[in-house]
Design a protein around this motif. Sequence first.
Motif, PDB file in Angstrom:
ATOM      1  N   ALA A   1       0.821  -1.216   0.000  1.00 42.62           N
ATOM      2  CA  ALA A   1       0.000   0.000   0.000  1.00 42.62           C
ATOM      3  C   ALA A   1       0.856   1.268   0.000  1.00 42.62           C
ATOM      4  O   ALA A   1       0.594   2.212  -0.741  1.00 42.62           O
ATOM      5  N   ASP A   2       1.925   1.272   0.826  1.00 44.28           N
ATOM      6  CA  ASP A   2       2.742   2.490   0.923  1.00 44.28           C
ATOM      7  C   ASP A   2       3.714   2.655  -0.237  1.00 44.28           C
ATOM      8  O   ASP A   2       4.465   3.623  -0.302  1.00 44.28           O
ATOM      9  N   GLU A   3       3.707   1.693  -1.168  1.00 41.99           N
ATOM     10  CA  GLU A   3       4.568   1.796  -2.346  1.00 41.99           C
ATOM     11  C   GLU A   3       3.809   2.281  -3.581  1.00 41.99           C
ATOM     12  O   GLU A   3       4.411   2.494  -4.636  1.00 41.99           O
ATOM     13  N   ILE A   4       2.491   2.423  -3.441  1.00 42.82           N
ATOM     14  CA  ILE A   4       1.682   2.920  -4.562  1.00 42.82           C
ATOM     15  C   ILE A   4       1.698   4.447  -4.499  1.00 42.82           C
ATOM     16  O   ILE A   4       0.950   5.080  -3.762  1.00 42.82           O
ATOM     17  N   THR A   5       2.599   5.027  -5.259  1.00 41.81           N
ATOM     18  CA  THR A   5       2.862   6.460  -5.198  1.00 41.81           C
ATOM     19  C   THR A   5       1.969   7.238  -6.166  1.00 41.81           C
ATOM     20  O   THR A   5       1.301   6.662  -7.041  1.00 41.81           O
ATOM     21  N   ALA A   6       2.005   8.548  -6.018  1.00 43.37           N
ATOM     22  CA  ALA A   6       1.269   9.432  -6.927  1.00 43.37           C
ATOM     23  C   ALA A   6       1.769   9.259  -8.361  1.00 43.37           C
ATOM     24  O   ALA A   6       0.984   9.353  -9.322  1.00 43.37           O
ATOM     25  N   GLU A   7       3.055   8.983  -8.502  1.00 46.85           N
ATOM     26  CA  GLU A   7       3.628   8.785  -9.831  1.00 46.85           C
ATOM     27  C   GLU A   7       3.015   7.559 -10.513  1.00 46.85           C
ATOM     28  O   GLU A   7       2.685   7.596 -11.707  1.00 46.85           O
ATOM     29  N   ILE A   8       2.851   6.469  -9.769  1.00 45.54           N
ATOM     30  CA  ILE A   8       2.240   5.257 -10.331  1.00 45.54           C
ATOM     31  C   ILE A   8       0.792   5.523 -10.716  1.00 45.54           C
ATOM     32  O   ILE A   8       0.323   5.104 -11.784  1.00 45.54           O
ATOM     33  N   ILE A   9       0.077   6.245  -9.863  1.00 46.51           N
ATOM     34  CA  ILE A   9      -1.329   6.562 -10.150  1.00 46.51           C
ATOM     35  C   ILE A   9      -1.440   7.424 -11.406  1.00 46.51           C
ATOM     36  O   ILE A   9      -2.316   7.210 -12.265  1.00 46.51           O
TER      37      ILE A   9
END
Length: 350
Positions: free
Chosen positions: A201-209
């Motif tokens: 969960a804490d690795e899903i960054t704004a960049e990935i989104i």
Amino acid sequence: MVAMKYEELDARKMSILKAIIDDYIASVEPVGSRTIAKKYDMGLSSATIRNEMADLEEMGYLSQPHTSAGRIPSDKGYRLYVDKLMDPNEPVLKPTQEDLEAIRDFMQRRIHELNQMVRAASEIVSRITHYTAIGMAGSVKKHAIKALQILSLDIRKLLVVVVLDNDIIKNQIVKLSQPLLPEELSRLSVICANLLTGNKADEITAEIINDIIALSGIDRERVLPIVEGILECIKQCDSAEIYTEGTANLLEHPEFNNLSKAKTLLELLNKEEELAKLLHSCEDGGAKGIVIRIGTENELLEVSDCSVITATYSVDGINLGTIGVIGPTRMDYGKVISALEYVRKRLLSE
């Protein structure tokens, strides 16, 4: 345990303080000098004991609830008692026959899920001590996505299905303000699977989104609720479950005859997030993994009139779980500590 500085007390004052606390824990009645002189063979007159009690009160170890009453221990007095006066080798755990049968049942059960093991152990601790016990299974690690799929339920409702790396399947319904076309949904499902698999969960960054939005060609307002649904699936597995056992035991103790005080504590026992904070704050430190917080040493205002004793159980540095016992500051500390130690041996031998 909580570190505290004490004034130098001579052996006589220490003996008198221990006798007062032992008697008050057992009787729930303020303790007078005559009681100590009669019940404890100290070779001291009632007048001498009374003078020593006055000194202990002035030093903050005792208080006098009413002018004509005896003394009761303060938080400071209990802290000295726990740190210096209790005999660690005294066998204070004396389970009843009913308790022993419950313990045998616990040992005979083949409990393979950690959560259920911690829950069963909390139940045993509550039964033995006659206090309220709270348990929280340890989070060995935060979980990553192994696979995911997004399915259509109707024109504005989706089902997010996530398989985590521990093979637990979680799902979440997502409502959309604007519908997705079937081809958009299919494309988005593949892109999310490709970019999010293997992430916690804490690795899903704004960049990935932002990459998901760009690659799918779908506007942000429709993608974000779906990503939030995926994150919620992971968090459901990452968050620790809280188990509360023996809530009714609170009402056995006269300190909670006050309805306002009892109501405050009962409301706290229904707040899982607050209980998790309480247990997490006690996970580090303490001899043998035991942490004792007395009265105002507790960070939560709701338990500032209570004592909380917690034990964190671990193997090879892996946190298996934490069990806490909540009761009045007039708690039978020796009994609770020995119960937690007893259950520790059973947990680690399962």
